[in-house]
Design an enzyme around this catalytic site. Structure first.
Site, PDB file in Angstrom:
ATOM      1  N   ILE A   1       0.822  -1.219   0.000  1.00 48.86           N
ATOM      2  CA  ILE A   1       0.000   0.000   0.000  1.00 48.86           C
ATOM      3  C   ILE A   1       0.856   1.268   0.000  1.00 48.86           C
ATOM      4  CG2 ILE A   1      -0.313   0.243   2.521  1.00 48.86           C
ATOM      5  CD1 ILE A   1      -3.324   0.755   1.890  1.00 48.86           C
TER       6      ILE A   1
ATOM      7  N   ASN B   1      -3.977  -0.803  15.770  1.00 52.18           N
ATOM      8  CA  ASN B   1      -4.542  -1.416  16.981  1.00 52.18           C
ATOM      9  C   ASN B   1      -5.049  -0.305  17.901  1.00 52.18           C
ATOM     10  OD1 ASN B   1      -2.259  -0.494  18.565  1.00 52.18           O
ATOM     11  ND2 ASN B   1      -1.094  -2.159  17.627  1.00 52.18           N
TER      12      ASN B   1
ATOM     13  N   GLY C   1       2.494  -6.170  10.215  1.00 52.76           N
ATOM     14  CA  GLY C   1       1.777  -6.195   8.939  1.00 52.76           C
ATOM     15  C   GLY C   1       1.753  -4.847   8.230  1.00 52.76           C
TER      16      GLY C   1
ATOM     17  N   ASP D   1       0.513  -2.043   9.098  1.00 57.04           N
ATOM     18  CA  ASP D   1       0.820  -0.893   9.956  1.00 57.04           C
ATOM     19  C   ASP D   1       2.336  -0.682  10.070  1.00 57.04           C
ATOM     20  OD1 ASP D   1      -0.560   1.140  11.385  1.00 57.04           O
ATOM     21  OD2 ASP D   1       0.152   0.272  13.268  1.00 57.04           O
TER      22      ASP D   1
ATOM     23  N   SER E   1      -8.208  -6.323   9.255  1.00 53.29           N
ATOM     24  CA  SER E   1      -8.467  -7.485  10.144  1.00 53.29           C
ATOM     25  C   SER E   1      -8.168  -8.857   9.536  1.00 53.29           C
ATOM     26  CB  SER E   1      -9.913  -7.502  10.683  1.00 53.29           C
ATOM     27  OG  SER E   1     -10.100  -6.533  11.677  1.00 53.29           O
TER      28      SER E   1
ATOM     29  N   GLY F   1      -5.280 -10.094   8.560  1.00 44.63           N
ATOM     30  CA  GLY F   1      -3.934 -10.617   8.819  1.00 44.63           C
ATOM     31  C   GLY F   1      -3.872 -11.201  10.223  1.00 44.63           C
ATOM     32  N   VAL F   2      -3.078 -10.567  11.065  1.00 41.55           N
ATOM     33  CA  VAL F   2      -2.900 -11.015  12.454  1.00 41.55           C
ATOM     34  C   VAL F   2      -4.242 -11.116  13.192  1.00 41.55           C
ATOM     35  CG1 VAL F   2      -1.815 -10.389  14.661  1.00 41.55           C
ATOM     36  CG2 VAL F   2      -0.608  -9.969  12.537  1.00 41.55           C
TER      37      VAL F   2
END
Ligand code: ADP
Length: 165
Positions: A8, A21, A29, A31, A114, A116-117
């Site tokens: 991205i 978060n 990820g 972020d 949401s 991914g992890v």
């Protein structure tokens, strides 16, 4: 809605959304990639905020990114689907569009929040993403350009199927 494939941070838009978060202190990820590309000022600027509730989002400047703003959207951690996950995921997309509209943004890039992890089942999460983005654009009369950026082939092919693209 358009579909893009890749990192991205390599695309240009008025607003780039990251999957944050509730602590707003940087994560893994997408972020991690966004913070890395934006530079340390991004984390600094988040200290003005006292965290962010799940299903909500906050907006900051974009610093070294090729964007005007970053929207830090907090999606739900998927447990079993009975903890309002769908509602909270839809809300994270809608709040992001509201914030983007409030700064008169003309283009938004979303990751698959949401998935991914946070463990949201991919197909369901993408279907919620498409529906909530469409609904929010209609409700809020947002006429700008929206693209979902898919980091992996599976996300890209499922989303292409979903959107018949
Ligand atoms: P969450 O904690 O909300 O699940 P993640 O960052 O773990 O967030 O994953 C969300 C989605 O972002 C996943 O589909 C993951 O593959 C994707 N992703 C990871 N890195 C990037 C990136 N650099 N650009 C776009 N999407 C990314």
């Amino acid at each position: 809605m358009r579909i893009l494939k890749g990192d991205i941070t390599s695309f240009k838009a008025d607003v780039l959304v990251t999957a944050a978060n509730t602590y707003l202190r940087g994560g893994g990820g997408v972020d991690a990639a966004v913070h890395q590309a934006a530079g340390p000022e991004l984390l600094e600027s988040l200290k003005d905020h006292n965290g962010c509730e799940t299903g909500d989002a906050v907006i900051t400047e974009a610093f070294n990114l090729d964007a005007k703003y970053v929207i830090h959207a907090v999606g739900p951690i998927y447990e079993d689907g009975n903890n309002e996950e769908a509602k909270l995921l839809a809300s994270a997309y809608k709040r992001s569009i509201e914030l983007a509209k409030s700064v008169d943004a003309k283009s938004i890039l979303f990751p698959a929040i949401s998935t991914g992890v946070y463990g949201y089942p991919l197909e369901e999460a993408l279907s919620i993403a498409v529906d909530s983005i469409n609904l929010a654009c209609n409700e809020l009369n947002f006429l700008g350009d929206i693209a979902m950026v898919c980091f992996d082939g599976k996300t890209y092919s499922l989303l292409s199927e979903l959107l018949n693209q």
